[in-house]
Motif scaffolding. Structure first.
Motif, short mmCIF file in Angstrom:
data_model
loop_
_atom_site.label_atom_id
_atom_site.label_comp_id
_atom_site.label_asym_id
_atom_site.label_seq_id
_atom_site.Cartn_x
_atom_site.Cartn_y
_atom_site.Cartn_z
N LEU A 68 2.26 -2.32 17.96
CA LEU A 68 2.60 -0.95 17.57
C LEU A 68 2.46 -0.78 16.06
CD1 LEU A 68 5.62 -0.35 19.95
CD2 LEU A 68 3.51 1.00 19.88
N ARG A 69 2.96 -1.74 15.29
CA ARG A 69 2.81 -1.66 13.83
C ARG A 69 1.34 -1.55 13.43
NH1 ARG A 69 6.71 -5.93 10.60
NH2 ARG A 69 8.65 -4.77 10.92
N ALA A 70 0.49 -2.21 14.21
CA ALA A 70 -0.94 -2.24 13.87
C ALA A 70 -1.60 -0.89 14.05
CB ALA A 70 -1.65 -3.27 14.74
N VAL A 72 -0.15 2.35 13.41
CA VAL A 72 0.46 3.53 12.77
C VAL A 72 0.20 3.54 11.27
CG1 VAL A 72 2.28 3.84 14.49
CG2 VAL A 72 2.68 2.32 12.53
N ASP A 73 0.30 4.74 10.71
CA ASP A 73 0.16 4.89 9.26
C ASP A 73 1.43 4.45 8.52
OD1 ASP A 73 -2.40 6.08 9.44
OD2 ASP A 73 -1.50 8.05 9.85
N ALA A 74 2.59 4.63 9.14
CA ALA A 74 3.85 4.33 8.44
C ALA A 74 4.90 3.85 9.42
CB ALA A 74 4.36 5.58 7.72
N VAL A 75 5.80 3.01 8.92
CA VAL A 75 6.96 2.54 9.68
C VAL A 75 8.21 3.11 9.02
CG1 VAL A 75 8.34 0.51 10.28
CG2 VAL A 75 5.85 0.46 10.58
N LEU A 76 8.99 3.82 9.81
CA LEU A 76 10.25 4.41 9.34
C LEU A 76 11.38 3.52 9.81
CD1 LEU A 76 12.06 6.76 8.31
CD2 LEU A 76 11.66 7.89 10.52
N VAL A 77 12.20 3.09 8.88
CA VAL A 77 13.27 2.15 9.26
C VAL A 77 14.53 2.47 8.48
CG1 VAL A 77 12.39 0.41 7.65
CG2 VAL A 77 13.82 -0.31 9.56
N GLY A 78 15.67 2.34 9.15
CA GLY A 78 16.95 2.65 8.53
C GLY A 78 17.38 1.58 7.54
N THR A 79 18.23 1.99 6.61
CA THR A 79 18.68 1.04 5.60
C THR A 79 19.55 -0.06 6.21
OG1 THR A 79 20.43 2.64 5.13
CG2 THR A 79 18.55 2.58 3.62
N VAL A 91 2.82 -6.06 7.52
CA VAL A 91 1.72 -6.74 8.21
C VAL A 91 1.30 -7.92 7.34
CG1 VAL A 91 -0.58 -6.51 9.21
CG2 VAL A 91 1.01 -4.58 9.31
N ARG A 92 1.78 -9.09 7.74
CA ARG A 92 1.56 -10.27 6.89
C ARG A 92 0.27 -10.99 7.23
NH1 ARG A 92 7.78 -12.10 7.01
NH2 ARG A 92 7.90 -10.06 7.97
N ASP A 93 -0.24 -10.80 8.43
CA ASP A 93 -1.42 -11.53 8.88
C ASP A 93 -2.68 -10.86 8.32
OD1 ASP A 93 -3.46 -12.74 10.24
OD2 ASP A 93 -2.89 -11.99 12.23
N PRO A 94 -3.47 -11.57 7.48
CA PRO A 94 -4.67 -10.95 6.90
C PRO A 94 -5.64 -10.42 7.96
CG PRO A 94 -4.23 -13.07 5.86
CD PRO A 94 -3.28 -12.95 7.02
N GLU A 95 -5.74 -11.12 9.09
CA GLU A 95 -6.63 -10.64 10.17
C GLU A 95 -6.13 -9.30 10.71
OE1 GLU A 95 -7.59 -13.28 13.38
OE2 GLU A 95 -8.06 -14.90 11.97
N ALA A 96 -4.83 -9.16 10.83
CA ALA A 96 -4.28 -7.90 11.33
C ALA A 96 -4.54 -6.77 10.33
CB ALA A 96 -2.78 -8.05 11.60
N ARG A 97 -4.48 -7.08 9.04
CA ARG A 97 -4.77 -6.05 8.02
C ARG A 97 -6.25 -5.66 8.08
NH1 ARG A 97 -1.17 -9.12 4.71
NH2 ARG A 97 -2.89 -10.02 3.53
N ALA A 98 -7.12 -6.67 8.27
CA ALA A 98 -8.56 -6.38 8.37
C ALA A 98 -8.84 -5.51 9.60
CB ALA A 98 -9.35 -7.68 8.43
N ALA A 99 -8.13 -5.78 10.70
CA ALA A 99 -8.33 -4.99 11.92
C ALA A 99 -7.88 -3.55 11.71
CB ALA A 99 -7.56 -5.62 13.09
N ARG A 100 -6.80 -3.38 10.96
CA ARG A 100 -6.35 -2.01 10.65
C ARG A 100 -7.43 -1.28 9.85
NH1 ARG A 100 -1.15 -0.15 10.53
NH2 ARG A 100 -1.71 0.97 8.63
N GLY A 104 -9.93 2.17 10.58
CA GLY A 104 -9.83 3.38 9.76
C GLY A 104 -8.44 3.64 9.22
N LEU A 105 -7.54 2.65 9.32
CA LEU A 105 -6.19 2.82 8.76
C LEU A 105 -6.11 2.06 7.44
CD1 LEU A 105 -4.09 2.05 11.99
CD2 LEU A 105 -4.55 4.30 11.00
N ALA A 106 -5.10 2.37 6.62
CA ALA A 106 -4.85 1.57 5.42
C ALA A 106 -4.49 0.15 5.87
CB ALA A 106 -3.69 2.18 4.64
N ALA A 107 -4.89 -0.85 5.08
CA ALA A 107 -4.63 -2.23 5.48
C ALA A 107 -3.14 -2.48 5.67
CB ALA A 107 -5.22 -3.18 4.45
N ASP A 108 -2.33 -1.89 4.80
CA ASP A 108 -0.87 -2.04 4.90
C ASP A 108 -0.26 -0.69 5.27
OD1 ASP A 108 0.26 -4.77 3.73
OD2 ASP A 108 -1.51 -4.22 2.55
N PRO A 109 0.52 -0.62 6.36
CA PRO A 109 1.22 0.64 6.64
C PRO A 109 2.27 0.90 5.56
CG PRO A 109 1.87 -1.07 8.22
CD PRO A 109 0.80 -1.67 7.35
#
Ligand SMILES: NC(=O)c1ccc[n+]([C@@H]2O[C@H](COP(=O)([O-])OP(=O)(O)OC[C@H]3O[C@@H](n4cnc5c(N)ncnc54)[C@H](OP(=O)(O)O)[C@@H]3O)[C@@H](O)[C@H]2O)c1
Length: 248
Positions: A68-70, A72-79, A91-100, A104-109
């Motif tokens: 799911l993180r992979a 979306v454009d943004a993750v909304l999370v409570g304090t 997204v810590r996995d470089p392969e997952a960032r490359a897949a994003r 067509g998404l930013a590498a890091d949400p």
């Protein structure tokens, strides 16, 4: 990870097959991003074990969580959740960032935080990560202490609402899809304001016996309740993965 789909048909599916249907962003309403929430609950209705949700998860739950993180454009999370779960870079996995990026998404949400008080846990790893952008909406006029993450601090004054924050995410940051990862009080506020489009709910095969832990929805309550439509049911390792659309 393979999952057994039990509804709407019986099949064995991968995480990608379970999640790759019309993109969330393409279903965004005009004024805000599409909002999917992802939560895990024990069979006795608790959202945490000794203050953490980790013991409720499984390998398949983690795979869907990251899937799911992979997407979306943004993750909304409570304090409260940032603090309890000590969030780091999403997204810590470089392969997952490359897949994003390939999708067509930013590498890091983006991370999006809404805090009226600006009581934000800036000591957690998330704020030490230069590659991570965090958009903070607050009613406070105070500054945040400097930190390595890229912070966009939006002081919205006493008129701060989740709807206003989501509208700004869309308008200013071009965010079309948001994953809300809780916690229960933030999810309660979003549901109360009609701001959730889908709910991914994992039912963990565990009875916690911890009545002091929160349910997945907390806060001031939902006077009329919120009706959901069941879209799909998956199973793996005894956990059930329920996908609901919010009925409008
Ligand atoms: N089972 C799961 O799937 C799951 C998921 C996430 C977390 N959790 C668990 O849930 C616990 C933390 O959840 P939580 O409910 O305490 O915290 P939370 O929902 O993560 O964060 C609550 C904070 O959100 C801020 N907020 C901003 N706008 C709000 C609004 N309109 N209404 C309410 N709050 C608003 C509030 O801070 P301000 O007062 O500064 O506005 C409030 O203190 C942890 O134990 C965590 O492990 C479980």
């Amino acid at each position: 990870v393979r999952l057994r789909r039990l509804h709407p048909d019986v099949a064995e599916v991968s995480v990608a097959e379970a999640l790759d249907r019309p993109g969330f962003g393409s279903r965004a309403p005009a004024q805000r991003p599409f909002v999917a929430a992802n939560m895990v609950v024990s069979v006795d209705g608790r959202a945490a074990v000794h203050g953490r949700s980790g013991p409720l998860g499984s390998e398949a739950d983690r795979a869907l969580f990251h899937g799911l993180r992979a997407r979306v454009d943004a993750v909304l999370v409570g304090t409260g959740t940032l603090r309890a779960e000590r969030y780091g870079r999403l997204v810590r996995d470089p392969e997952a960032r490359a897949a994003r990026a390939a999708a067509g998404l930013a590498a890091d949400p983006l991370v999006c935080v809404i805090s009226r008080s600006l009581d934000v846990p800036v000591d957690i790893p998330l704020f030490q990560e230069p590659a991570q952008t965090v958009v903070v909406y607050t009613a406070s006029g105070a500054p945040l202490p400097p930190c390595p993450a890229a912070i966009h601090l939006n002081a919205m004054g006493p008129g701060l609402t989740p709807a206003g924050a989501l509208a700004d995410l869309r308008r200013t940051h071009g965010v079309r899809s948001v994953l809300c990862e809780g916690g229960p009080r933030l999810l309660g506020a979003l549901l109360a304001d009609g701001l959730v489009d889908e709910l991914f709910l994992t039912v963990s095969p565990l009875a916690t016996g911890q009545p002091a832990e929160p349910r997945i929805v907390e806060g001031a309550g939902l006077p009329a309740g919120v009706a959901l439509e069941l879209c799909s049911v998956l199973e793996a390792e005894g956990s059930l993965f329920l996908r609901y659309a919010i009925a409008r």
